[in-house]
Design a protein around this motif. Structure first.
Motif, mmCIF file in Angstrom:
data_model
loop_
_atom_site.group_PDB
_atom_site.id
_atom_site.type_symbol
_atom_site.label_atom_id
_atom_site.label_comp_id
_atom_site.label_asym_id
_atom_site.label_seq_id
_atom_site.Cartn_x
_atom_site.Cartn_y
_atom_site.Cartn_z
ATOM 1 N N GLY A 1 3.106 12.652 93.443
ATOM 2 C CA GLY A 1 2.874 11.228 93.222
ATOM 3 C C GLY A 1 2.321 10.945 91.839
ATOM 4 N N ILE A 2 1.365 11.758 91.410
ATOM 5 C CA ILE A 2 0.807 11.594 90.059
ATOM 6 C C ILE A 2 1.908 11.782 89.016
ATOM 7 N N ALA A 3 2.725 12.810 89.192
ATOM 8 C CA ALA A 3 3.812 13.070 88.235
ATOM 9 C C ALA A 3 4.813 11.916 88.233
ATOM 10 N N GLN A 4 5.144 11.400 89.405
ATOM 11 C CA GLN A 4 6.093 10.283 89.469
ATOM 12 C C GLN A 4 5.566 9.072 88.709
ATOM 13 N N ARG A 5 4.307 8.791 88.858
ATOM 14 C CA ARG A 5 3.717 7.623 88.176
ATOM 15 C C ARG A 5 3.552 7.865 86.679
ATOM 16 N N VAL A 6 2.941 8.990 86.313
ATOM 17 C CA VAL A 6 2.588 9.238 84.920
ATOM 18 C C VAL A 6 3.797 9.642 84.076
ATOM 19 N N TYR A 7 4.643 10.517 84.613
ATOM 20 C CA TYR A 7 5.718 11.084 83.797
ATOM 21 C C TYR A 7 7.086 10.471 84.047
ATOM 22 N N HIS A 8 7.247 9.778 85.173
ATOM 23 C CA HIS A 8 8.555 9.210 85.489
ATOM 24 C C HIS A 8 8.498 7.693 85.689
ATOM 25 N N ASN A 9 7.363 7.092 85.318
ATOM 26 C CA ASN A 9 7.189 5.630 85.291
ATOM 27 C C ASN A 9 7.506 4.927 86.612
ATOM 28 N N LYS A 10 7.121 5.515 87.717
ATOM 29 C CA LYS A 10 7.300 4.880 89.026
ATOM 30 C C LYS A 10 6.056 4.051 89.318
ATOM 31 N N GLU A 11 6.091 2.793 88.894
ATOM 32 C CA GLU A 11 4.940 1.904 89.002
ATOM 33 C C GLU A 11 4.516 1.642 90.445
ATOM 34 N N GLU A 12 5.455 1.768 91.383
ATOM 35 C CA GLU A 12 5.131 1.468 92.774
ATOM 36 C C GLU A 12 4.250 2.540 93.420
ATOM 37 N N ILE A 13 4.115 3.687 92.780
ATOM 38 C CA ILE A 13 3.261 4.746 93.324
ATOM 39 C C ILE A 13 1.861 4.567 92.738
ATOM 40 N N THR A 14 1.022 3.910 93.484
ATOM 41 C CA THR A 14 -0.333 3.617 93.036
ATOM 42 C C THR A 14 -1.320 4.567 93.699
ATOM 43 N N GLU A 15 -2.538 4.579 93.186
ATOM 44 C CA GLU A 15 -3.599 5.377 93.809
ATOM 45 C C GLU A 15 -3.791 4.962 95.266
ATOM 46 N N GLU A 16 -3.720 3.660 95.529
ATOM 47 C CA GLU A 16 -3.934 3.160 96.880
ATOM 48 C C GLU A 16 -2.866 3.687 97.832
ATOM 49 N N VAL A 17 -1.620 3.683 97.386
ATOM 50 C CA VAL A 17 -0.523 4.185 98.218
ATOM 51 C C VAL A 17 -0.714 5.672 98.492
ATOM 52 N N LEU A 18 -1.068 6.435 97.472
ATOM 53 C CA LEU A 18 -1.275 7.877 97.644
ATOM 54 C C LEU A 18 -2.430 8.156 98.608
ATOM 55 N N LYS A 19 -3.522 7.416 98.452
ATOM 56 C CA LYS A 19 -4.665 7.619 99.344
ATOM 57 C C LYS A 19 -4.280 7.297 100.786
ATOM 58 N N GLU A 20 -3.637 6.150 100.956
ATOM 59 C CA GLU A 20 -3.269 5.684 102.292
ATOM 60 C C GLU A 20 -2.321 6.664 102.987
#
Length: 190
Positions: free
Chosen positions: A16-35
């Motif tokens: 999830g971190i890689a998708q957000r940081v390196y692949h610009n997947k804005e929909e993967i937020t910290e809240e989504v990952l935690k949940e």
């Protein structure tokens, strides 16, 4: 069984971190990952884990660590005292993740570091212009005509045409020589 779930959750967090940081997947937020991955952790506990994994992943990716470098780095991280280190399970998850995702993360970092639009092609020719063709009785020398093909990934190219007289070509070549010397100096120091 709990260890398997914890390993899956940690792998999911790294992905999830890689998708957000390196692949610009804005929909993967910290809240989504935690949940989805760590609902049992408090917000503060999850944020600490997330930030630690993101920082370690950033260090690994920035250095583009090979297998030996990664193992040395993770060994040092497991031996750190206090809250800054990682557990053996976290180190194993980081190692598995990096082995499978190194190429994709590296390509993403390279793509993010490129200026856009990029130069896709260059063509040129030299013309001899006569005074009559330019409407200028004082000029009849050669001119270089350059066509630059510029484009962004996934888009059509744009073309820019330049007309350079002899002195401008000399200036451009001088600047390119300066760039080449600078690059050679950096390569020799590395």
């Amino acid at each position: 069984m709990a260890d398997v779930e914890a390993t899956k959750s940690l792998s999911g967090l790294l992905n999830g971190i890689a998708q957000r940081v390196y692949h610009n997947k804005e929909e993967i937020t910290e809240e989504v990952l935690k949940e989805q991955l760590f609902p049992e952790l408090s917000g503060e506990e999850f944020r600490a884990l997330h930030d630690k994994m993101r920082g370690l992943l950033r260090s690994i990716a920035t250095a583009d660590m090979d297998h030996a470098q990664l193992e040395a780095f993770l060994t040092a991280q497991t031996k750190r005292q206090g809250g800054g280190g990682v557990s053996a399970e976290q180190a194993a998850a980081l190692s598995r993740f990096w082995r499978s995702q190194r190429v994709r993360v590296r390509e993403s970092l390279l793509a993010q570091s490129r200026w856009e639009p990029g130069l896709r092609g260059l063509s040129w020719r030299v013309d001899l212009q006569t005074a009559a063709s330019r409407g200028d009785a004082a000029h009849g020398g050669p001119v270089a005509l350059m066509e630059l093909e510029l484009g962004r990934a996934g888009q059509d190219s744009d073309f820019v045409c330049l007309e350079l007289d002899e002195s401008t070509v000399t200036q451009v070549l001088r600047k390119l020589s300066d760039i080449q010397r600078s690059m050679e100096g950096i390569v020799q120091r590395s």
